[in-house]
Structure formats: structure tokens, C-alpha cells
Design an enzyme around this catalytic site. Structure first.
Site, PDB file in Angstrom:
ATOM      1  N   GLU A 194       0.877  -1.175   0.000  1.00 35.37           N
ATOM      2  CA  GLU A 194       0.000   0.000   0.000  1.00 35.37           C
ATOM      3  C   GLU A 194       0.912   1.221   0.000  1.00 35.37           C
ATOM      4  OE1 GLU A 194      -2.742   2.497   3.061  1.00 35.37           O
ATOM      5  OE2 GLU A 194      -2.897   0.313   3.224  1.00 35.37           O
TER       6      GLU A 194
ATOM      7  N   CYS B 102      -4.241   7.173   5.686  1.00 36.34           N
ATOM      8  CA  CYS B 102      -4.036   6.819   4.277  1.00 36.34           C
ATOM      9  C   CYS B 102      -5.289   7.067   3.451  1.00 36.34           C
ATOM     10  CB  CYS B 102      -3.597   5.373   4.146  1.00 36.34           C
ATOM     11  SG  CYS B 102      -4.657   4.198   5.017  1.00 36.34           S
TER      12      CYS B 102
END
Length: 486
Positions: free
Chosen positions: A224, A261
Site C-alpha cells: 500500500e 491513508c
């Protein structure tokens, strides 16, 4: 203390040596539940250590610890159920052309998994995080490369997980931790590492991804890396509830000092009076948000430099100026730009890149066509959000815009905000590159699939089959037999 190449090798080999100990599903489930229990029992010390190293605050860390423990319990349930093994049995069928032999398929663990801890979640995406929990649930020993921003927290959590292993009769080396940049490089290259999970920057993640692919035997790398998390506010939505949207956006983009995020980092807002009202409310909300501390000075410097460079671009304004607030703190803010500036390549492309911290970019659009032109230039994301009118019939743009957003992200929200990721079976936390390097999720039950591979046994005598594939189903697993759920 940073691990040497020899210490990394020893950690990986120790993990590899105990992989068979994780073969028993009941033992794995007991271990995962013990890990959750011990994390909660040690919560006071863990939160104190994490707060000292990250300044995220006891309230935020208490919630994160609860989420972390819940992840372990959720994966224990996944292991108990056994559906993740994806058992398929097709009996011989001579009537087919060509004939079918006896085929039996299920999934087995890959082996040692390397986990690279994140900075912004010292618990839920770190040593005891979702990558670790899902890999252990799959039956894979884990070696974690601790994040340098919270080494003491990492060691404390590792000791808790190792105690949980010992309590349930498993070797402590099913989980080990190494520290240091060079250790991270050695880890991804180690021949006994079978897969890796990463949460962090595009630059760091891409370097590890390339290293994983360049190995003599390439391995899966589930990274990620970064996400802009675009939001589109339709004209009808702005006309109906500009104030509500402005308040919600301000709260979401500043949550955790903008260090999530899933922070909404880019928002398309209509030109005109309704859009002006939305920005007025956003200004009030963000202006009332206090300054905060970012996770480390490197991130603070990158944030301050990033917003300064973006604010200096032509036609970019800062109704609330983000940047340095003190020696260690930053203030939240947002930038505005005409969407027309973003429909073609140019220096304004920097506004389409993630800036980690409490800032978002508001692009004012004049038409739906302009929205489409901007969306076509966006990279892959974890989330994409559409703010529509509550009366769907009164918002004709909603359907086409939702369709335009869907290819951009792994989770699509309507009339919500992306910060906050529920640990639920249907959750997907991933998206097209650079949000992630694979199509998998790092949150939710299906995260376990990253650490498994399918294998089929053909025409194998019953006595030689693994218990999971035997005809009488001694383990009581859910499965499909001859195409039907059994």
C-alpha cells in the site's frame, strides 16, 4: 539497534524452521485469540509506549488497540470456519469430452512472510497489525521489519505476540522482528521469504516491489503506497447541503493531523454560489482546527515543502494556509485551483499527488465534462467518494459520476467520508496502482488470501490426500463438490 545481514538471515531461518507448527488450524485460532487477549491486558503499557514515540494521543491509540485486538479475533473466526481454504472437489466424469479425472483443490500457506510496518498506525498496521494477523491466520510465520518511528512499541508488541504463541503451545519464532533500513532490503531478498506486505510511501514501496520482482524467484509483494482519495461534490449536492459537506470534509481531512491513508486529498467542487458556501464552511471548520504534530520531522519537512510548492503555482489560492505552526507542529489548511488547470499535463500535476498531512486541494469545476477530464488523469486510489443530493432523482449527474469514479479506487463511498476503515468481511482496502501493488485487500477477512496459493490433487488415493480434501470431510469444512456447495 539495527539488524545485521546475519541477524536477518537468522530471523528468517528461525521462522522458516517453525512453519509446520502453524499447520494445525485449532492451534492457530487459539494463538490469534490469545494474542488479542494479551494485547488488551498489556494495553496500558503499549499505549504509553506508542504515545511517547508517535504523539498520536491516548484516545486515538486506545481505539487503535481495540481495532488491533479485534483483527486477531476476526481472523481466528476465519480460521475456525475454514472457508478461506476454498475447497473444490470434482469427481471423475467419463461422459465429458475430454473426460474429467478426480480433481481436489484447496489453498496452502506460502511460507515465511515479511511485513513492513507503517508509521501512522503503530499498532493496527505495524507489528501486531492486519498483515501480521492475516499471515499468521494463513499459517505463515512472520518476520516484521519494524518502523523506525516506534521501535520500542514494536518490541513490546512482538514480546506480547511471542508470549501468546508460547501460551498456546506454538514456537515463539512464528513472529520475529528486525530493525533498520538495510535489514528491510535484506529481508525482501532472502530466499526463504515467500511473500511481503508493506504500508508506506510510494518511493519506498516501489523500491521493495522492484526488488521482490527482481529476485531469481520473484515473490508476491502486497504494498500500500499512496492515495489521493478523490471526492466529487455534485452541483445538486452542493446546492442542497453545502454547509454539511464543508463541515464533514474539514473533519475528515484533518483527522489525525491528516495522517490517515484514506484522507480526502483532492475534491472537485462546483463553481458558483453553492460551491462558495461550501468553501466558506470548510474555511470555518479548518480554521478552528488546532495545530498538531506529525509523526516525525522528515514528514513535517516534506509537508511544509509540499504545501509551499503547491501554493506557489499559478491560480492556486490558500483560503486557509497550511504549513509550519511551530518548531514541531503544523497547521491545517486547503488550496483551491480552477479544475481547468488540471485537465492537461503541466506543473499543476503536483496537485494530483498525495501530500501527507492536514491539507486538501479543492478544484472548482464549471461542467460535468470538466470533472470527467480531471478524473481521467487521476492515479489509482484506496477510496473515491461521491457527494450527491439525498433525492437521487434530483441529481442526474450522480449515476455517470459514480461510474467514472469506480475504476479509480477499491472502495467507493456515497455521501460519506473515507477516513475510518471498518474491519469487516466485505471490506476492501486496496486499489489500482499506486494505491496498492496488487488487487488484494489489507483489511477484512479476505486479506488472508494474499498468503495462500492453490494446489490441486489429481487422481490421488484417499489415504494420501490431506484431511481437507478427503471424501468424508473429516474436518467439516465448507466446500463445493461437483460444482455445488456442500
Amino acid at each position: 539497534m539495527e539488524a545485521t545481514a546475519e541477524e536477518v538471515d537468522r530471523a528468517v531461518r528461525s521462522a522458516h524452521a517453525v512453519r509446520d507448527a502453524l499447520a494445525d488450524r485449532a492451534a492457530r485460532a487459539a494463538f490469534l485469540r490469545a494474542a488479542a487477549e494479551l494485547l488488551e491486558e498489556s494495553g496500558e503499557h503499549i499505549i504509553e509506549a506508542a504515545d511517547a514515540e508517535t504523539a498520536l494521543g491516548p484516545a486515538r491509540l486506545t481505539g487503535e488497540l481495540a481495532r488491533t485486538a479485534a483483527q486477531f479475533r476476526a481472523f481466528a473466526e476465519v480460521v475456525d470456519e475454514g472457508a478461506y481454504l476454498d475447497v473444490h472437489i470434482d469427481h471423475p466424469d467419463a461422459s465429458r469430452t475430454p473426460p474429467w479425472p478426480d480433481l481436489r483443490r484447496y489453498k496452502i500457506p506460502l511460507g515465511v512472510v515479511a511485513v513492513y510496518a507503517a508509521s501512522n498506525f503503530p499498532l493496527a498496521f505495524s507489528v501486531p497489525g492486519g498483515d501480521t494477523a492475516s499471515a499468521l491466520a494463513a499459517g505463515c510465520p512472520v518476520v516484521v521489519k519494524a518502523h523506525p518511528d516506534h521501535p520500542a512499541t514494536s518490541e513490546l508488541c512482538a514480546s506480547v505476540l511471542r508470549r501468546a504463541a508460547a501460551r498456546t503451545g506454538l514456537p515463539e519464532n512464528v513472529l520475529t522482528v528486525v530493525h533498520g533500513f538495510d535489514a528491510g532490503v535484506e529481508l525482501i531478498r532472502h530466499p526463504l521469504v515467500s511473500a511481503a506486505g508493506f504500508t508506506g510511501s510510494v518511493r519506498g514501496g516501489r523500491a521493495l516491489f522492484d526488488a521482490a520482482a527482481a529476485r531469481p524467484a520473484p515473490i508476491p509483494f502486497h504494498g500500500e503506497l499512496g492515495s489521493l482519495n478523490p471526492v466529487v461534490v455534485t452541483a445538486a449536492a452542493a446546492a442542497e447541503r453545502a454547509g454539511e459537506i464543508g463541515t464533514g470534509l474539514g473533519g475528515s481531512m484533518t483527522l489525525g493531523v491528516g495522517q490517515f491513508c484514506t484522507k480526502p486529498g483532492f475534491v472537485l467542487v462546483p463553481e458558483g454560489a453553492a460551491g462558495d458556501q461550501l468553501l466558506k464552511t470548510l474555511t470555518e471548520t479548518v480554521s478552528s482546527t488546532g495545530s498538531g504534530v506529525l509523526l516525525d520531522h522528515r514528514m513535517r519537512d516534506a509537508f511544509v515543502t509540499g504545501v509551499r510548492e503547491r501554493a506557489a503555482l499559478p491560480d492556486v489560492d490558500a483560503p486557509v494556509t497550511p504549513g509550519a505552526a511551530g518548531e514541531h507542529t503544523v497547521s491545517a489548511g486547503f488550496l483551491t485551483v480552477p479544475a481547468a488547470r488540471l485537465t492537461a499535463d503541466g506543473p499543476h500535476d503536483a496537485l494530483l499527488e498525495e501530500c501527507f498531512g492536514p491539507v486538501t486541494v479543492i478544484a472548482r469545476y464549471a461542467s460535468v465534462e470538466e470533472i470527467a477530464a480531471v478524473l481521467a488523469r487521476l492515479p489509482g486510489n484506496l477510496t473515491a467518494t461521491l457527494q450527491t443530493a439525498t433525492d437521487e432523482a434530483g441529481d442526474p449527474d450522480a449515476g455517470p459520476l459514480l461510474a467514472a469514479l469506480t475504476p479509480l479506487a477499491g472502495r467507493i463511498l456515497v455521501n460519506g467520508w473515507p477516513t475510518g476503515v471498518a474491519v469487516a468481511p466485505a471490506q476492501h482496502h486496496g486499489g489500482p496502482y499506486p494505491a496498492t501493488t496488487s488487487t488484494s485487500t489489507s483489511v477484512g477477512a479476505t486479506a488472508i488470501e494474499r498468503w495462500l496459493r492453490p494446489v490441486t490433487y489429481q487422481s490421488t488415493p484417499e489415504a494420501l490426500l490431506p484431511a481437507e480434501l478427503r471424501e468424508d470431510n473429516p474436518l467439516g469444512l465448507p466446500r463445493r463438490v461437483d460444482g455445488r456447495r456442500a
